[in-house]
Design a protein around this motif. Structure first.
Motif, PDB file in Angstrom:
ATOM      1  N   MET A   1     -19.965  27.487   7.694  1.00  0.00           N
ATOM      2  CA  MET A   1     -18.966  27.732   6.673  1.00  0.00           C
ATOM      3  C   MET A   1     -19.664  27.689   5.319  1.00  0.00           C
ATOM      4  O   MET A   1     -20.434  26.792   5.024  1.00  0.00           O
ATOM      5  N   GLY A   2     -19.344  28.682   4.496  1.00  0.00           N
ATOM      6  CA  GLY A   2     -20.002  28.781   3.213  1.00  0.00           C
ATOM      7  C   GLY A   2     -19.219  28.124   2.092  1.00  0.00           C
ATOM      8  O   GLY A   2     -18.104  27.633   2.261  1.00  0.00           O
ATOM      9  N   ALA A   3     -19.844  28.148   0.927  1.00  0.00           N
ATOM     10  CA  ALA A   3     -19.235  27.531  -0.246  1.00  0.00           C
ATOM     11  C   ALA A   3     -17.948  28.240  -0.655  1.00  0.00           C
ATOM     12  O   ALA A   3     -16.985  27.591  -1.069  1.00  0.00           O
ATOM     13  N   TRP A   4     -17.906  29.571  -0.502  1.00  0.00           N
ATOM     14  CA  TRP A   4     -16.700  30.300  -0.902  1.00  0.00           C
ATOM     15  C   TRP A   4     -15.528  29.982   0.013  1.00  0.00           C
ATOM     16  O   TRP A   4     -14.369  29.955  -0.432  1.00  0.00           O
ATOM     17  N   MET A   5     -15.807  29.735   1.275  1.00  0.00           N
ATOM     18  CA  MET A   5     -14.743  29.327   2.205  1.00  0.00           C
ATOM     19  C   MET A   5     -14.189  27.972   1.780  1.00  0.00           C
ATOM     20  O   MET A   5     -12.977  27.757   1.780  1.00  0.00           O
ATOM     21  N   THR A   6     -15.073  27.068   1.394  1.00  0.00           N
ATOM     22  CA  THR A   6     -14.634  25.744   0.942  1.00  0.00           C
ATOM     23  C   THR A   6     -13.792  25.850  -0.326  1.00  0.00           C
ATOM     24  O   THR A   6     -12.758  25.189  -0.455  1.00  0.00           O
ATOM     25  N   VAL A   7     -14.213  26.699  -1.256  1.00  0.00           N
ATOM     26  CA  VAL A   7     -13.445  26.911  -2.486  1.00  0.00           C
ATOM     27  C   VAL A   7     -12.043  27.425  -2.143  1.00  0.00           C
ATOM     28  O   VAL A   7     -11.042  26.943  -2.680  1.00  0.00           O
ATOM     29  N   ALA A  11      -8.542  25.433  -2.801  1.00  0.00           N
ATOM     30  CA  ALA A  11      -7.545  26.075  -3.653  1.00  0.00           C
ATOM     31  C   ALA A  11      -6.212  26.207  -2.924  1.00  0.00           C
ATOM     32  O   ALA A  11      -5.156  25.915  -3.495  1.00  0.00           O
ATOM     33  N   ALA A  12      -6.236  26.612  -1.662  1.00  0.00           N
ATOM     34  CA  ALA A  12      -4.991  26.754  -0.900  1.00  0.00           C
ATOM     35  C   ALA A  12      -4.307  25.400  -0.715  1.00  0.00           C
ATOM     36  O   ALA A  12      -3.079  25.296  -0.817  1.00  0.00           O
ATOM     37  N   ALA A  70     -17.167  34.640   7.850  1.00  0.00           N
ATOM     38  CA  ALA A  70     -18.576  34.251   7.780  1.00  0.00           C
ATOM     39  C   ALA A  70     -19.512  35.454   7.766  1.00  0.00           C
ATOM     40  O   ALA A  70     -20.588  35.397   7.163  1.00  0.00           O
ATOM     41  N   VAL A  71     -19.122  36.543   8.430  1.00  0.00           N
ATOM     42  CA  VAL A  71     -20.026  37.696   8.525  1.00  0.00           C
ATOM     43  C   VAL A  71     -19.673  38.821   7.559  1.00  0.00           C
ATOM     44  O   VAL A  71     -20.391  39.807   7.484  1.00  0.00           O
ATOM     45  N   THR A  72     -18.585  38.673   6.831  1.00  0.00           N
ATOM     46  CA  THR A  72     -18.213  39.723   5.886  1.00  0.00           C
ATOM     47  C   THR A  72     -19.109  39.655   4.649  1.00  0.00           C
ATOM     48  O   THR A  72     -19.878  38.715   4.470  1.00  0.00           O
ATOM     49  N   THR A  73     -18.979  40.630   3.809  1.00  0.00           N
ATOM     50  CA  THR A  73     -19.853  40.703   2.632  1.00  0.00           C
ATOM     51  C   THR A  73     -19.502  39.618   1.617  1.00  0.00           C
ATOM     52  O   THR A  73     -18.349  39.175   1.543  1.00  0.00           O
ATOM     53  N   PRO A  74     -20.483  39.204   0.834  1.00  0.00           N
ATOM     54  CA  PRO A  74     -20.212  38.205  -0.204  1.00  0.00           C
ATOM     55  C   PRO A  74     -19.143  38.656  -1.203  1.00  0.00           C
ATOM     56  O   PRO A  74     -18.395  37.833  -1.720  1.00  0.00           O
ATOM     57  N   THR A  75     -19.048  39.950  -1.456  1.00  0.00           N
ATOM     58  CA  THR A  75     -18.037  40.450  -2.379  1.00  0.00           C
ATOM     59  C   THR A  75     -16.636  40.113  -1.880  1.00  0.00           C
ATOM     60  O   THR A  75     -15.776  39.679  -2.657  1.00  0.00           O
ATOM     61  N   ILE A  76     -16.393  40.290  -0.606  1.00  0.00           N
ATOM     62  CA  ILE A  76     -15.084  39.969  -0.035  1.00  0.00           C
ATOM     63  C   ILE A  76     -14.857  38.461  -0.050  1.00  0.00           C
ATOM     64  O   ILE A  76     -13.765  37.987  -0.381  1.00  0.00           O
ATOM     65  N   GLN A  77     -15.880  37.685   0.284  1.00  0.00           N
ATOM     66  CA  GLN A  77     -15.746  36.231   0.265  1.00  0.00           C
ATOM     67  C   GLN A  77     -15.399  35.722  -1.136  1.00  0.00           C
ATOM     68  O   GLN A  77     -14.487  34.913  -1.303  1.00  0.00           O
ATOM     69  N   VAL A  78     -16.117  36.204  -2.124  1.00  0.00           N
ATOM     70  CA  VAL A  78     -15.863  35.796  -3.516  1.00  0.00           C
ATOM     71  C   VAL A  78     -14.477  36.255  -3.951  1.00  0.00           C
ATOM     72  O   VAL A  78     -13.721  35.499  -4.566  1.00  0.00           O
ATOM     73  N   MET A  80     -11.760  36.854  -2.151  1.00  0.00           N
ATOM     74  CA  MET A  80     -10.688  36.074  -1.526  1.00  0.00           C
ATOM     75  C   MET A  80     -10.611  34.676  -2.125  1.00  0.00           C
ATOM     76  O   MET A  80      -9.526  34.151  -2.369  1.00  0.00           O
ATOM     77  N   ALA A  81     -11.757  34.070  -2.374  1.00  0.00           N
ATOM     78  CA  ALA A  81     -11.771  32.738  -2.981  1.00  0.00           C
ATOM     79  C   ALA A  81     -11.221  32.792  -4.408  1.00  0.00           C
ATOM     80  O   ALA A  81     -10.466  31.906  -4.830  1.00  0.00           O
ATOM     81  N   LEU A  82     -11.567  33.840  -5.143  1.00  0.00           N
ATOM     82  CA  LEU A  82     -11.074  33.970  -6.515  1.00  0.00           C
ATOM     83  C   LEU A  82      -9.567  34.201  -6.566  1.00  0.00           C
ATOM     84  O   LEU A  82      -8.897  33.702  -7.471  1.00  0.00           O
ATOM     85  N   LEU A  83      -9.038  34.935  -5.604  1.00  0.00           N
ATOM     86  CA  LEU A  83      -7.584  35.121  -5.573  1.00  0.00           C
ATOM     87  C   LEU A  83      -6.871  33.782  -5.393  1.00  0.00           C
ATOM     88  O   LEU A  83      -5.891  33.503  -6.081  1.00  0.00           O
ATOM     89  N   CYS A  84      -7.365  32.958  -4.482  1.00  0.00           N
ATOM     90  CA  CYS A  84      -6.765  31.628  -4.302  1.00  0.00           C
ATOM     91  C   CYS A  84      -6.972  30.781  -5.556  1.00  0.00           C
ATOM     92  O   CYS A  84      -6.072  30.046  -5.978  1.00  0.00           O
ATOM     93  N   GLY A  85      -8.148  30.880  -6.153  1.00  0.00           N
ATOM     94  CA  GLY A  85      -8.437  30.107  -7.357  1.00  0.00           C
ATOM     95  C   GLY A  85      -7.591  30.540  -8.547  1.00  0.00           C
ATOM     96  O   GLY A  85      -7.112  29.689  -9.310  1.00  0.00           O
ATOM     97  N   LEU A  86      -7.379  31.833  -8.700  1.00  0.00           N
ATOM     98  CA  LEU A  86      -6.523  32.317  -9.787  1.00  0.00           C
ATOM     99  C   LEU A  86      -5.083  31.865  -9.584  1.00  0.00           C
ATOM    100  O   LEU A  86      -4.397  31.505 -10.545  1.00  0.00           O
ATOM    101  N   GLU A  87      -4.637  31.860  -8.352  1.00  0.00           N
ATOM    102  CA  GLU A  87      -3.294  31.352  -8.065  1.00  0.00           C
ATOM    103  C   GLU A  87      -3.202  29.873  -8.433  1.00  0.00           C
ATOM    104  O   GLU A  87      -2.195  29.427  -8.992  1.00  0.00           O
TER     105      GLU A  87
END
Length: 100
Positions: A1-7, A11-12, A70-78, A80-87
């Motif tokens: 699990m990466g840092a963006w998943m944790t973020v 956030a959720a 975990a296997v998707t691109t970093p752009t998608i990971q960032v 998705m994490a940013l959408l939760c963070g903006l919320e």
């Protein structure tokens, strides 16, 4: 699990707590005053509670989603994490008004 998943997970979870706290205030105010805009806040909160509960389920319990994330691109990971963070930021602003 990466840092963006944790973020995204944090956030959720924070979103659930914020919406839950504000829902309690809005429910109390609706019972006291019966204002239609307060009822609208409660409907809004119900949708946000469901949304963030689904996100937490996906992030924590759904192995297929976690594997895909975990296997998707970093752009998608960032993204998705940013959408939760903006919320979270938006809910913090609303909570500041509601809870203070």
């Amino acid at each position: 699990m990466g840092a963006w998943m944790t973020v995204a997970q944090v956030a959720a979870a924070v979103n659930l707590l914020l919406v839950g706290a504000m829902s309690a205030v809005w429910l109390r105010n609706y019972r006291r005053y019966g204002a239609s805009h307060t009822l609208a806040y409660l409907v809004f909160a119900a949708f946000l509670l469901v949304e963030n509960a689904i996100w937490l389920y996906l992030y924590l319990l759904n192995d297929a989603f976690v594997g895909w994330y975990a296997v998707t691109t970093p752009t998608i990971q960032v993204g998705m994490a940013l959408l939760c963070g903006l919320e979270t930021l938006a809910l913090v602003a609303i909570a500041r008004i509601t809870l203070v």
